[in-house]
Write a protein that holds these residues in place. Structure first.
Motif, short mmCIF file in Angstrom:
data_model
loop_
_atom_site.label_atom_id
_atom_site.label_comp_id
_atom_site.label_asym_id
_atom_site.label_seq_id
_atom_site.Cartn_x
_atom_site.Cartn_y
_atom_site.Cartn_z
N THR A 168 13.23 -7.23 -3.97
CA THR A 168 13.07 -6.31 -2.47
C THR A 168 11.89 -5.85 -2.05
OG1 THR A 168 14.55 -4.63 -4.16
CG2 THR A 168 13.42 -3.99 -1.76
N LEU A 169 10.52 -6.55 -2.56
CA LEU A 169 10.08 -6.28 -0.55
C LEU A 169 9.66 -7.55 -0.35
CD1 LEU A 169 6.78 -4.87 -2.76
CD2 LEU A 169 8.39 -4.20 -1.09
N ARG A 187 0.51 -1.85 0.40
CA ARG A 187 0.22 -0.38 -0.32
C ARG A 187 1.17 1.32 -0.18
NH1 ARG A 187 -3.24 -2.40 3.60
NH2 ARG A 187 -2.10 -1.68 5.49
N SER A 188 2.37 0.89 0.60
CA SER A 188 3.14 2.33 0.53
C SER A 188 2.97 3.28 -1.22
CB SER A 188 4.13 1.49 1.08
OG SER A 188 5.22 2.80 0.70
N HIS A 189 3.42 4.15 -0.39
CA HIS A 189 3.41 4.88 -1.90
C HIS A 189 4.76 5.23 -2.55
CE1 HIS A 189 -0.49 6.47 -1.87
NE2 HIS A 189 -0.47 6.86 -0.89
N ASP A 190 6.08 4.72 -1.54
CA ASP A 190 7.40 4.30 -1.89
C ASP A 190 7.62 3.48 -2.92
OD1 ASP A 190 10.17 4.45 -1.83
OD2 ASP A 190 10.21 3.88 0.17
N LEU A 191 7.77 3.60 -3.63
CA LEU A 191 7.99 2.58 -5.14
C LEU A 191 9.53 1.42 -5.24
CD1 LEU A 191 6.33 4.20 -8.16
CD2 LEU A 191 6.04 2.96 -6.30
N VAL A 192 10.25 2.21 -4.15
CA VAL A 192 11.71 1.51 -3.96
C VAL A 192 11.68 -0.01 -3.49
CG1 VAL A 192 10.78 0.79 -1.19
CG2 VAL A 192 13.34 0.95 -2.18
N TYR A 246 15.80 -2.09 -9.46
CA TYR A 246 16.57 -3.27 -9.32
C TYR A 246 17.68 -2.73 -7.34
CZ TYR A 246 17.12 -4.25 -14.43
OH TYR A 246 16.83 -6.02 -15.23
N ASP A 247 17.59 -3.62 -7.11
CA ASP A 247 18.50 -3.64 -5.45
C ASP A 247 19.52 -4.18 -5.37
OD1 ASP A 247 18.84 -2.70 -3.12
OD2 ASP A 247 16.42 -3.78 -2.67
N LYS A 248 20.11 -4.10 -4.07
CA LYS A 248 21.66 -3.99 -4.19
C LYS A 248 22.11 -5.49 -5.08
CE LYS A 248 25.23 -3.26 -1.57
NZ LYS A 248 25.93 -3.05 0.17
N LEU A 249 23.10 -6.40 -5.39
CA LEU A 249 22.65 -7.90 -5.59
C LEU A 249 23.44 -8.11 -4.73
CD1 LEU A 249 23.87 -9.54 -8.09
CD2 LEU A 249 26.24 -8.59 -8.03
N SER A 250 23.89 -7.75 -3.40
CA SER A 250 24.00 -8.68 -2.35
C SER A 250 23.03 -8.56 -1.29
CB SER A 250 24.92 -7.90 -1.37
OG SER A 250 25.71 -6.47 -0.81
N GLY A 251 21.14 -7.55 -1.31
CA GLY A 251 20.64 -7.75 -1.13
C GLY A 251 20.20 -6.43 0.17
#
Length: 480
Positions: free
Chosen positions: A346-347, A133-138, A142-147
């Motif tokens: 990511t999520l 529901r968050s408006h943050d689209l993080v 792509y995220d950091k390869l190491s997580g």
């Protein structure tokens, strides 16, 4: 823990510590109510729970009495695999098992998945819903390869319980533990190389070996103490082994946990022959007692142990959140991660990190392991009641999987064929061997709620197995 579970736990501890011995009459319902200040219905439910796991029995007009221990008197035998590297087969059987996961028309008694219906997982659902529901689209990038750092920090904190002191930078997030195992094997080997494995061994790992053109060298394994160090030493002297892959804590499928001294000795053996260890610890947190067992990684002072784990067996496989502590092989492992899946989603990482950080994970483990321990005892009692006499049964101290060794006349691949008519499926033992051994063995799960329908299915498996034994005996009589 509910009040009746607390009462059952108190009575169970008294039985285990010998305060109430086999054959002793337990206090009456009224006496329990007075001593522990509970209602009659609570005391009755506590006694019912103890009867479910065959610790006590009710005798009409006499009361409740302690039964002999249900710990299996016959364990599975020590494996004796082929003493040479082998190519992997059995993909068709593995595919049948994994492809029927969502088929509601078949009862999958051998499925290696946790119970995801426990109320203790509700907070995770709320966390995931909040992230969506968050408006943050993080989570859309792509995220950091190491997580995610948030998750790696929590994993490092949890690892302390297994004796590991890891920095978040020592950890990389993977898409499930399966990817961690795949990355580890591809980091350490080239096609044609030999990998030593315990026997029986997780079929998922063996299919990774098959896909990468590797050969499996199965090492004899004891159902209580694990992989034979003596046989492994001989194999290391004879064959050019590139890696040792083991699941030393609540092993899948055999259920054993290597004693701490043997884990240390295994690490020292790997040091002496300068070979890496790939340690699968995916079931390690599902311990029925605390503290949970130490990992081999906890003895690692030179970075040769690649520790693989995740949340697929403790929380839920659909999240696909695993992790790898690659030790000295970090750079190569990171490259393998990049060329396989890149950064993991990511999520789910954020959700699991928050679930752990807020204490929900530990609470969920406490609840789930209580249920699994109780259900282990019920499943064992059913196997003892319905399966052919003399069946060897594992006695795991954690996780939710049981290994059963039937008489040699029972071929569990053929048994599965007969079970099709009853819409039942078990995991035949041949899945867990490079050479197709263990055909007289099967794996059962007690993760799901053990209903009367499940008991009826277990009874059907036992009846058909008994039929196969009787057919073999009749055939022998006919020959003589």
């Amino acid at each position: 823990m509910t009040r009746y579970e607390e009462v059952a736990s108190i009575l169970r501890e008294r039985i285990e510590h010998g305060i109430y011995r086999v054959g002793d009459r337990l206090p009456s319902i009224r006496a329990v109510c007075q001593e522990l200040d509970v209602s009659i219905s609570t005391a009755q439910e506590a006694y019912r729970q103890l009867m479910d796991v065959a610790l006590i029995e009710s005798r009409p007009k006499s009361g409740y009495f302690v039964l002999p221990s249900r710990v299996p008197s016959v364990l599975p035998s020590v494996s004796r695999p082929a003493q040479r590297p082998l190519d992997i087969s059995q993909w068709d059987q593995v595919l049948e098992l994994v492809a029927t996961h969502r088929d509601e028309s078949r009862l999958l008694l051998g499925r290696g998945a946790p119970n995801v219906e426990y109320e203790s997982l509700r907070p995770l659902s709320k966390i995931l819903a909040g992230l969506h529901r968050s408006h943050d689209l993080v989570g859309f990038n792509y995220d950091k390869l190491s997580g995610r750092l948030e998750l790696r920090q929590q994993v490092a904190r949890l690892a302390i319980a297994s004796g590991c002191l890891l920095h978040p930078d020592d950890i990389m997030v993977t898409t499930g533990c399966q990817e961690a195992l795949s990355i580890s094997l591809r980091t350490l080997t080239q096609p044609g190389d030999v990998v030593a494995i315990d026997s029986p061994s997780f079929y998922g790992t063996m299919q990774i070996l098959k896909a990468n053109g590797l050969k499996a060298l199965e090492i004899p394994t004891d159902p209580q103490t694990g992989i034979s160090l003596e046989a492994l030493e001989l194999a290391l002297e004879q064959w050019p082994i590139r890696a040792i892959q083991v699941t030393p804590t609540y092993n899948n499928p055999l259920g054993y946990t290597m004693p701490e001294a043997r884990k240390r000795a295994l690490f020292q053996l790997a040091q002496r022959f300068d070979v890496a260890i790939i340690e699968d610890d995916i079931y390690g947190d599902l311990s029925f007692t605390l503290p949970r067992p130490r990992t081999i990684k906890s003895f690692d002072d030179d970075g040769r142990v690649m520790l693989c784990s995740g949340f697929s067996k403790t929380v839920g496989p659909g999240l696909r959140v695993g992790w790898l502590a690659p030790g000295r092989y970090r750079d190569q492992a990171m490259h393998m991660k990049y060329v396989s899946t890149g950064a993991s989603a990511t999520l789910p990482q954020l959700a699991v990190a928050e679930f752990v950080a807020k204490g929900h994970y530990e609470r969920h483990l406490r609840y789930a392991t209580r249920q699994y321990q109780r259900q282990r005892d019920i499943m064992i009692s059913w196997v003892q009641r319905y399966f052919p006499k003399g069946a060897g049964i594992s006695y795991p101290q954690g996780s939710f999987l049981l290994w059963v060794e039937l008489p040699a006349a029972v071929d569990c691949v053929r048994l599965n064929e007969r079970l099709v008519l009853h819409a039942i499926h078990v995991a035949p033992g041949s899945l867990f061997s490079a050479s197709g051994k263990f055909r007289q063995c099967l794996r059962l799960s007690y993760a799901f709620t053990l209903t009367p329908a499940i008991e009826a299915a277990v009874r059907t498996v036992g009846e058909l197995a008994t039929e196969m034994v009787e057919e073999a005996q009749a055939h022998e009589v006919g020959i003589t």
